[in-house]
Design an enzyme around this catalytic site. Structure first.
Site, PDB file in Angstrom:
ATOM      1  N   GLU A 273     -57.683  77.493   7.012  1.00  0.00           N
ATOM      2  CA  GLU A 273     -57.942  78.406   8.232  1.00  0.00           C
ATOM      3  C   GLU A 273     -56.723  78.441   9.141  1.00  0.00           C
ATOM      4  O   GLU A 273     -56.450  79.605   9.612  1.00  0.00           O
ATOM      5  CB  GLU A 273     -59.217  77.832   9.216  1.00  0.00           C
ATOM      6  CG  GLU A 273     -60.380  77.996   8.159  1.00  0.00           C
ATOM      7  CD  GLU A 273     -61.597  77.460   8.735  1.00  0.00           C
ATOM      8  OE1 GLU A 273     -62.738  77.462   8.338  1.00  0.00           O
ATOM      9  OE2 GLU A 273     -61.590  76.595   9.753  1.00  0.00           O
TER      10      GLU A 273
ATOM     11  N   GLY B  38     -69.654  58.224  22.507  1.00  0.00           N
ATOM     12  CA  GLY B  38     -69.168  59.418  22.100  1.00  0.00           C
ATOM     13  C   GLY B  38     -70.067  60.491  22.170  1.00  0.00           C
ATOM     14  O   GLY B  38     -71.379  60.475  21.723  1.00  0.00           O
TER      15      GLY B  38
ATOM     16  N   GLY C 168     -72.616  63.867  16.891  1.00  0.00           N
ATOM     17  CA  GLY C 168     -73.840  62.840  16.458  1.00  0.00           C
ATOM     18  C   GLY C 168     -74.390  62.476  17.785  1.00  0.00           C
ATOM     19  O   GLY C 168     -75.713  62.401  17.974  1.00  0.00           O
TER      20      GLY C 168
HETATM   21  C1  LIG Z   1     -59.956  70.853  13.143  1.00  0.00           C
HETATM   22  C2  LIG Z   1     -61.228  70.673  12.580  1.00  0.00           C
HETATM   23  C3  LIG Z   1     -62.128  71.454  11.926  1.00  0.00           C
HETATM   24  C4  LIG Z   1     -63.370  71.067  11.374  1.00  0.00           C
HETATM   25  N1  LIG Z   1     -64.101  71.861  10.956  1.00  0.00           N
HETATM   26  C5  LIG Z   1     -65.433  71.764  10.483  1.00  0.00           C
HETATM   27  C6  LIG Z   1     -66.225  72.725  10.081  1.00  0.00           C
HETATM   28  O1  LIG Z   1     -66.063  73.775   9.814  1.00  0.00           O
HETATM   29  N2  LIG Z   1     -67.548  72.183   9.617  1.00  0.00           N
HETATM   30  C7  LIG Z   1     -67.863  70.902   9.711  1.00  0.00           C
HETATM   31  O2  LIG Z   1     -69.102  70.558   9.403  1.00  0.00           O
HETATM   32  N3  LIG Z   1     -67.093  70.047  10.441  1.00  0.00           N
HETATM   33  C8  LIG Z   1     -65.723  70.489  10.612  1.00  0.00           C
HETATM   34  N4  LIG Z   1     -64.931  69.413  11.079  1.00  0.00           N
HETATM   35  C9  LIG Z   1     -65.468  68.001  11.272  1.00  0.00           C
HETATM   36  C10 LIG Z   1     -66.337  67.887  12.235  1.00  0.00           C
HETATM   37  O3  LIG Z   1     -65.796  68.208  13.461  1.00  0.00           O
HETATM   38  C11 LIG Z   1     -66.860  66.385  12.631  1.00  0.00           C
HETATM   39  O4  LIG Z   1     -67.601  65.897  11.151  1.00  0.00           O
HETATM   40  C12 LIG Z   1     -67.600  66.156  13.689  1.00  0.00           C
HETATM   41  O5  LIG Z   1     -67.139  66.540  14.790  1.00  0.00           O
HETATM   42  C13 LIG Z   1     -68.245  64.605  13.559  1.00  0.00           C
HETATM   43  O6  LIG Z   1     -68.899  64.275  14.648  1.00  0.00           O
HETATM   44  P1  LIG Z   1     -69.138  62.851  15.206  1.00  0.00           P
HETATM   45  O7  LIG Z   1     -70.214  63.060  16.256  1.00  0.00           O
HETATM   46  O8  LIG Z   1     -69.015  61.735  14.259  1.00  0.00           O
HETATM   47  O9  LIG Z   1     -67.926  62.901  16.090  1.00  0.00           O
HETATM   48  P2  LIG Z   1     -67.077  63.857  17.191  1.00  0.00           P
HETATM   49  O10 LIG Z   1     -67.558  64.999  17.100  1.00  0.00           O
HETATM   50  O11 LIG Z   1     -65.480  63.697  16.586  1.00  0.00           O
HETATM   51  O12 LIG Z   1     -67.046  63.080  18.555  1.00  0.00           O
HETATM   52  C14 LIG Z   1     -66.676  61.861  18.770  1.00  0.00           C
HETATM   53  C15 LIG Z   1     -66.587  61.651  20.311  1.00  0.00           C
HETATM   54  O13 LIG Z   1     -66.228  60.269  20.688  1.00  0.00           O
HETATM   55  C16 LIG Z   1     -65.389  60.300  21.756  1.00  0.00           C
HETATM   56  N5  LIG Z   1     -64.927  58.986  21.673  1.00  0.00           N
HETATM   57  C17 LIG Z   1     -63.972  58.478  20.518  1.00  0.00           C
HETATM   58  N6  LIG Z   1     -63.468  57.128  20.717  1.00  0.00           N
HETATM   59  C18 LIG Z   1     -63.833  56.719  21.894  1.00  0.00           C
HETATM   60  C19 LIG Z   1     -63.677  55.703  22.765  1.00  0.00           C
HETATM   61  N7  LIG Z   1     -62.891  54.625  22.336  1.00  0.00           N
HETATM   62  N8  LIG Z   1     -64.371  55.703  24.064  1.00  0.00           N
HETATM   63  C20 LIG Z   1     -64.860  56.848  24.537  1.00  0.00           C
HETATM   64  N9  LIG Z   1     -65.196  58.100  23.724  1.00  0.00           N
HETATM   65  C21 LIG Z   1     -64.780  58.072  22.554  1.00  0.00           C
HETATM   66  C22 LIG Z   1     -64.493  61.355  21.615  1.00  0.00           C
HETATM   67  O14 LIG Z   1     -63.843  61.834  22.802  1.00  0.00           O
HETATM   68  C23 LIG Z   1     -65.483  62.571  20.982  1.00  0.00           C
HETATM   69  O15 LIG Z   1     -66.269  63.214  22.098  1.00  0.00           O
HETATM   70  C24 LIG Z   1     -63.717  69.790  11.513  1.00  0.00           C
HETATM   71  C25 LIG Z   1     -63.051  68.853  12.296  1.00  0.00           C
HETATM   72  C26 LIG Z   1     -61.547  69.251  12.737  1.00  0.00           C
HETATM   73  C27 LIG Z   1     -60.929  68.356  13.303  1.00  0.00           C
END
Ligand SMILES: Cc1cc2nc3c(=O)[nH]c(=O)nc-3n(C[C@H](O)[C@H](O)[C@H](O)COP(=O)(O)OP(=O)(O)OC[C@H]3O[C@@H](n4cnc5c(N)ncnc54)[C@H](O)[C@@H]3O)c2cc1C
Length: 440
Positions: free
Chosen positions: A176, A17, A21
């Site tokens: 939003e 991912g 993070g």
């Molecule tokens: C529409 C929307 C608006 C948001 N607005 C806000 C905001 O204003 N402020 C805020 O703080 N947070 C906001 N969030 C939440 C925030 O985006 C998430 O908390 C954050 O992205 C989490 O980060 P992460 O690294 O856990 O996962 P993500 O950023 O979701 O990244 C996960 C990655 O894993 C990859 N992945 C998943 N499964 C697999 C697999 N099986 N194999 C290979 N790759 C995989 C995906 O392609 C992705 O690139 C929002 C979310 C959404 C959907």
């Protein structure tokens, strides 16, 4: 069969991912004695907080996405592969992926979350989620297609159903999106569709809790609701969508809304990889970890961000699913992995809540910081500044800033393009998804 990865004498940390993070963790492992192998099913990072602007024609998708290879072009210990991770084999320490097997010494699951329809397959197949760039583009096409279609209908009822938008979920995304649609209605659509009576366009925001933005202060909720009402949005709190067949939404209160446009932003669940012991999955399909982000029951598997639920006395439900949690966990885990390799003591995670915010429209936003709360035009500038700050890539920051300035003075939204017409059929979407996988 194992895939070809550069040989290394250092331990291999595999990060699944490239979200908030995963990127932070990989960056903080730069110049450390490990090989960092990141796998993502996309070759780009998505800035999810601005997805709604892509869906409503405010921004082009390439201004909120950034190529993952480019993020790490100067990091020598970094390797990237595009693949879908299908299964983890914890005993044998390897991943099964769409491009072959990938062995690891340390595994970090940073796969984020996916839309949660709470088991309602009817809603899932008829509504529009907004969790990825392809989904935001589908929504942009659907919105514009609905107005093109409305022009062709003689029946007032059919026209109204096409111009009725129901957004489910009054969190930041729902608020939003409703605000952006209201701005389209006031400033943009009347010029594009002078033949339609846009006073009949409805925007409904449905929230099951008693107030919008329930994770923010009551003051912020109240102000956001009043901004939305001022802009003509019908806010329906304390109500719940129970069914949607593609044309009629039924609410728990008994009210029925005729619409061909249901936008679902009512919840997410962890994107868990198969092979993780199902007993460590908690509410919201998240992976239970200890305070070092180590997955319960495993020595060398970690989970961070949205997919992780760090269950401790202080956080019995885990942390909120926001970008800062993922970023801060990624940062600390980079240190803890190095500590683990060197047999040093690990440091427990402690979340520094920097506050939360949401924007409703031009000059209208709400901001809750740990020491102060404010709303209105200043909040809107703070919202814009912080989003630009966290957006990945200098070009993206510049493009987004120029777009916002242009939209502000011209009252326009420049990207009202139906590049890829949306076909409202779940099977078609699945078919397209499979084709992409087959190509990979
Ligand atoms: C529409 C929307 C608006 C948001 N607005 C806000 C905001 O204003 N402020 C805020 O703080 N947070 C906001 N969030 C939440 C925030 O985006 C998430 O908390 C954050 O992205 C989490 O980060 P992460 O690294 O856990 O996962 P993500 O950023 O979701 O990244 C996960 C990655 O894993 C990859 N992945 C998943 N499964 C697999 C697999 N099986 N194999 C290979 N790759 C995989 C995906 O392609 C992705 O690139 C929002 C979310 C959404 C959907």
């Amino acid at each position: 069969m194992s895939i070809d990865i550069p040989e290394t004498n250092f331990p291999r940390v595999v990060i699944v991912g490239g979200g908030f993070g995963g990127i932070q963790l990989a960056k903080n492992l730069k110049n450390k004695e490990v090989q960092v192998l990141m796998i993502d099913k996309h070759n780009y990072h998505t800035f999810q907080p601005l997805l709604y602007q892509v869906a409503t024609g405010g921004l082009e998708p390439d201004s909120i996405a950034f190529p993952l290879r480019k993020v790490f072009k100067h990091q020598k210990n970094f390797v990237f592969r595009v693949a879908n991770v299908e299964k983890v084999h914890p005993t044998e320490k390897y991943l099964e992926t769409s491009i072959g097997e990938i062995p690891y010494d340390y595994l970090v699951i940073a796969t984020g979350s996916t839309t949660n329809f709470f088991g309602n397959t009817e809603i899932e197949s008829n509504s529009m989620p907004m969790k990825s760039i392809p989904e935001a583009l589908n929504l942009r096409s659907l919105i514009l297609q609905s107005f093109e279609e409305a022009l062709l209908r003689d029946s007032i009822n059919e026209q109204e159903a096409l111009m009725n938008f129901v957004i489910v979920g009054g969190g930041p995304t729902g608020v939003e999106t409703a605000g952006a649609l209201a701005e389209l209605k006031s400033h943009v659509l009347p010029n594009d569709y002078p033949d339609l009576d846009l006073r009949r366009m409805q925007i409904n925001l449905v929230e099951s809790a008693p107030r919008l933005l329930s994770s923010m202060s009551p003051q912020a909720s109240k102000q956001a609701e009043s901004f939305l009402k001022e802009m003509g949005v019908n806010v329906r709190t304390n109500d719940l969508v129970v069914s949607y067949n593609g044309t009629t939404v039924e609410l728990k209160s008994g009210r029925k809304l005729e619409t061909t446009n249901l936008i679902w932003s009512a919840g997410v669940k962890g994107s868990v990889i198969e092979g993780i012991n199902p007993e460590v999955l908690v509410r919201g399909n998240r992976i239970k970890t200890d305070s070092y982000n180590r997955v319960s029951g495993y020595e060398n598997i970690f989970a961070i961000g949205d997919v992780a639920a760090m269950i401790t006395e202080e956080t019995p439900n885990g942390h909120p699913g926001v970008a800062q949690v993922a970023i801060q966990q990624g940062k600390l885990l980079s240190k803890n992995i190095i500590n683990l390799i060197n047999n040093r003591e690990l440091k427990a995670f402690s979340y520094l809540d920097l506050g939360s915010m949401a924007t409703v429209g031009r000059n209208k936003a709400v901001v809750d910081l740990p020491f102060i709360r404010f709303q209105g035009i200043f909040a809107w500038f703070v919202w814009m500044f912080l989003h630009l700050l966290f957006l990945v890539g200098f070009r993206n920051k510049l493009v987004v800033l120029v777009n916002w300035i242009w939209n502000y003075f011209s009252y326009d939204r420049g990207t009202r393009l139906i590049i890829r017409p949306y076909r409202k059929n779940k099977d078609v979407m699945d078919e397209e998804r499979n084709l992409v996988h087959a190509k990979l």
